[in-house]
Design a protein around this motif. Sequence first.
Motif, PDB file in Angstrom:
ATOM      1  N   ASP A 126       0.816  -1.218   0.000  1.00 18.32           N
ATOM      2  CA  ASP A 126       0.000   0.000   0.000  1.00 18.32           C
ATOM      3  C   ASP A 126       0.849   1.266   0.000  1.00 18.32           C
ATOM      4  O   ASP A 126       0.443   2.299  -0.540  1.00 18.32           O
ATOM      5  N   LEU A 127       2.031   1.166   0.622  1.00 19.54           N
ATOM      6  CA  LEU A 127       2.802   2.370   0.895  1.00 19.54           C
ATOM      7  C   LEU A 127       4.292   2.068   0.829  1.00 19.54           C
ATOM      8  O   LEU A 127       4.764   1.088   1.403  1.00 19.54           O
ATOM      9  N   VAL A 128       5.029   2.917   0.129  1.00 17.03           N
ATOM     10  CA  VAL A 128       6.487   2.813   0.078  1.00 17.03           C
ATOM     11  C   VAL A 128       7.063   4.033   0.780  1.00 17.03           C
ATOM     12  O   VAL A 128       6.736   5.177   0.433  1.00 17.03           O
ATOM     13  N   LEU A 129       7.908   3.781   1.784  1.00 19.93           N
ATOM     14  CA  LEU A 129       8.527   4.857   2.545  1.00 19.93           C
ATOM     15  C   LEU A 129       9.990   4.962   2.148  1.00 19.93           C
ATOM     16  O   LEU A 129      10.733   3.981   2.230  1.00 19.93           O
ATOM     17  N   LEU A 130      10.409   6.147   1.716  1.00 17.57           N
ATOM     18  CA  LEU A 130      11.803   6.390   1.337  1.00 17.57           C
ATOM     19  C   LEU A 130      12.452   7.232   2.422  1.00 17.57           C
ATOM     20  O   LEU A 130      12.088   8.390   2.638  1.00 17.57           O
ATOM     21  N   SER A 131      13.412   6.648   3.102  1.00 15.23           N
ATOM     22  CA  SER A 131      14.021   7.290   4.258  1.00 15.23           C
ATOM     23  C   SER A 131      15.007   8.392   3.854  1.00 15.23           C
ATOM     24  O   SER A 131      15.686   8.293   2.831  1.00 15.23           O
ATOM     25  N   SER A 132      15.124   9.403   4.708  1.00 13.72           N
ATOM     26  CA  SER A 132      16.084  10.481   4.467  1.00 13.72           C
ATOM     27  C   SER A 132      17.508  10.090   4.839  1.00 13.72           C
ATOM     28  O   SER A 132      18.459  10.807   4.519  1.00 13.72           O
ATOM     29  N   GLU A 133      17.653   8.955   5.519  1.00 19.72           N
ATOM     30  CA  GLU A 133      18.984   8.457   5.874  1.00 19.72           C
ATOM     31  C   GLU A 133      18.934   6.937   6.034  1.00 19.72           C
ATOM     32  O   GLU A 133      17.871   6.389   6.289  1.00 19.72           O
ATOM     33  N   PRO A 134      20.039   6.239   5.857  1.00 15.08           N
ATOM     34  CA  PRO A 134      21.370   6.740   5.527  1.00 15.08           C
ATOM     35  C   PRO A 134      21.500   7.230   4.073  1.00 15.08           C
ATOM     36  O   PRO A 134      22.373   8.025   3.771  1.00 15.08           O
ATOM     37  N   TYR A 135      20.620   6.741   3.176  1.00 13.66           N
ATOM     38  CA  TYR A 135      20.632   7.276   1.806  1.00 13.66           C
ATOM     39  C   TYR A 135      19.657   8.444   1.743  1.00 13.66           C
ATOM     40  O   TYR A 135      18.502   8.316   2.166  1.00 13.66           O
ATOM     41  N   PRO A 136      20.069   9.579   1.189  1.00 13.97           N
ATOM     42  CA  PRO A 136      19.186  10.762   1.161  1.00 13.97           C
ATOM     43  C   PRO A 136      18.209  10.729  -0.007  1.00 13.97           C
ATOM     44  O   PRO A 136      18.397  11.404  -1.020  1.00 13.97           O
ATOM     45  N   PHE A 137      17.174   9.938   0.113  1.00 13.57           N
ATOM     46  CA  PHE A 137      16.189   9.846  -0.960  1.00 13.57           C
ATOM     47  C   PHE A 137      15.531  11.197  -1.222  1.00 13.57           C
ATOM     48  O   PHE A 137      15.260  11.970  -0.298  1.00 13.57           O
ATOM     49  N   LYS A 138      15.256  11.470  -2.514  1.00 12.67           N
ATOM     50  CA  LYS A 138      14.628  12.719  -2.940  1.00 12.67           C
ATOM     51  C   LYS A 138      13.397  12.400  -3.794  1.00 12.67           C
ATOM     52  O   LYS A 138      13.113  11.241  -4.087  1.00 12.67           O
ATOM     53  N   GLU A 139      12.728  13.451  -4.230  1.00 14.30           N
ATOM     54  CA  GLU A 139      11.516  13.286  -5.042  1.00 14.30           C
ATOM     55  C   GLU A 139      11.771  12.461  -6.295  1.00 14.30           C
ATOM     56  O   GLU A 139      10.938  11.652  -6.703  1.00 14.30           O
ATOM     57  N   ILE A 140      12.932  12.631  -6.903  1.00 10.20           N
ATOM     58  CA  ILE A 140      13.238  11.940  -8.157  1.00 10.20           C
ATOM     59  C   ILE A 140      13.205  10.418  -8.007  1.00 10.20           C
ATOM     60  O   ILE A 140      12.870   9.688  -8.941  1.00 10.20           O
ATOM     61  N   HIS A 141      13.528   9.940  -6.804  1.00 13.63           N
ATOM     62  CA  HIS A 141      13.568   8.495  -6.584  1.00 13.63           C
ATOM     63  C   HIS A 141      12.164   7.887  -6.500  1.00 13.63           C
ATOM     64  O   HIS A 141      11.988   6.686  -6.722  1.00 13.63           O
ATOM     65  N   LYS A 142      11.191   8.711  -6.195  1.00 16.16           N
ATOM     66  CA  LYS A 142       9.820   8.219  -6.160  1.00 16.16           C
ATOM     67  C   LYS A 142       9.404   7.721  -7.539  1.00 16.16           C
ATOM     68  O   LYS A 142       8.722   6.688  -7.669  1.00 16.16           O
TER      69      LYS A 142
END
Length: 271
Positions: A208-224
């Motif tokens: 239902d939901l994918v959470l992209l963490s800000s750390e240790p990898y700094p996920f940004k909008e582009i990765h969505k």
Amino acid sequence: MPKQIVDQLQRVINLKQRPNRIISLVPSQTELLCYLGLKDSIVGITKYCVHPSDLKKSVSVVGGTKQIHLDRIVSLNPDIILCNKEENTKEIVQVLEGICTVHISAIFTIEDSLELISQYGKIFNKAAEALLLIRNIQKDANEFDNFIKNEPILKVAYFIWKNPWMVAGNNTFIDYLLQINKFENEYANKDRYPEIQLSKKSVSKDVDLVLLSSEPYPFKEIHKEELRAYYPKAKIILVDGEMFSWYGSRLVKAFEYFKKLHLDLQDIQIY
């Protein structure tokens, strides 16, 4: 007065007096020390110890969590070095034990975190401050439990790294916090922080939901957008990784963050 402490790996630590020169090799534990009023006793930290933000101006950086500058640590003449089973390697701990007393934490649940706070209270003569923090966290946890009790369970994938793709699995503090948020971890059948191979065939359509963490990898909008090809039916959002992985005093802020997260999920009609 001499005291005996048993750390979270059940190692017995004998202290002749309160340690006055502290090296912390764990960011969340550094933050906790400062919260308890021990900022002036810290002589060494890692490059990842970013809270409080001004600490590096007055305290020596002794390396990272997995690689340390041993000569720098020795020169600081510490009374105690604070480590964590997950963050620091067994080899590092063995070397540090030749320098001074080493305390090791092992955090998998909120109760583990509260136990660590209590231990620091005893070690550093901050029992009253530790008890107040514990009570505040317990109060916030109980309030959040009431807030979340009627929310539906969502199947979630929590990403921590890219190239290779890595997620949070079971036996982690992240997985525990996902559970109390009523998020069913899609990768709970995998241990710790596994690498996964993404393909349209391998990814469950039930997420239902994918959470992209800000750390240790700094996920940004582009990765969505990259992940949308594999999770076309899931909502994909960025989350504050510190709230899902830092323990100790960070829990004072975490439950309010989780409340807002669920309210935001309602706004985007995930429920």
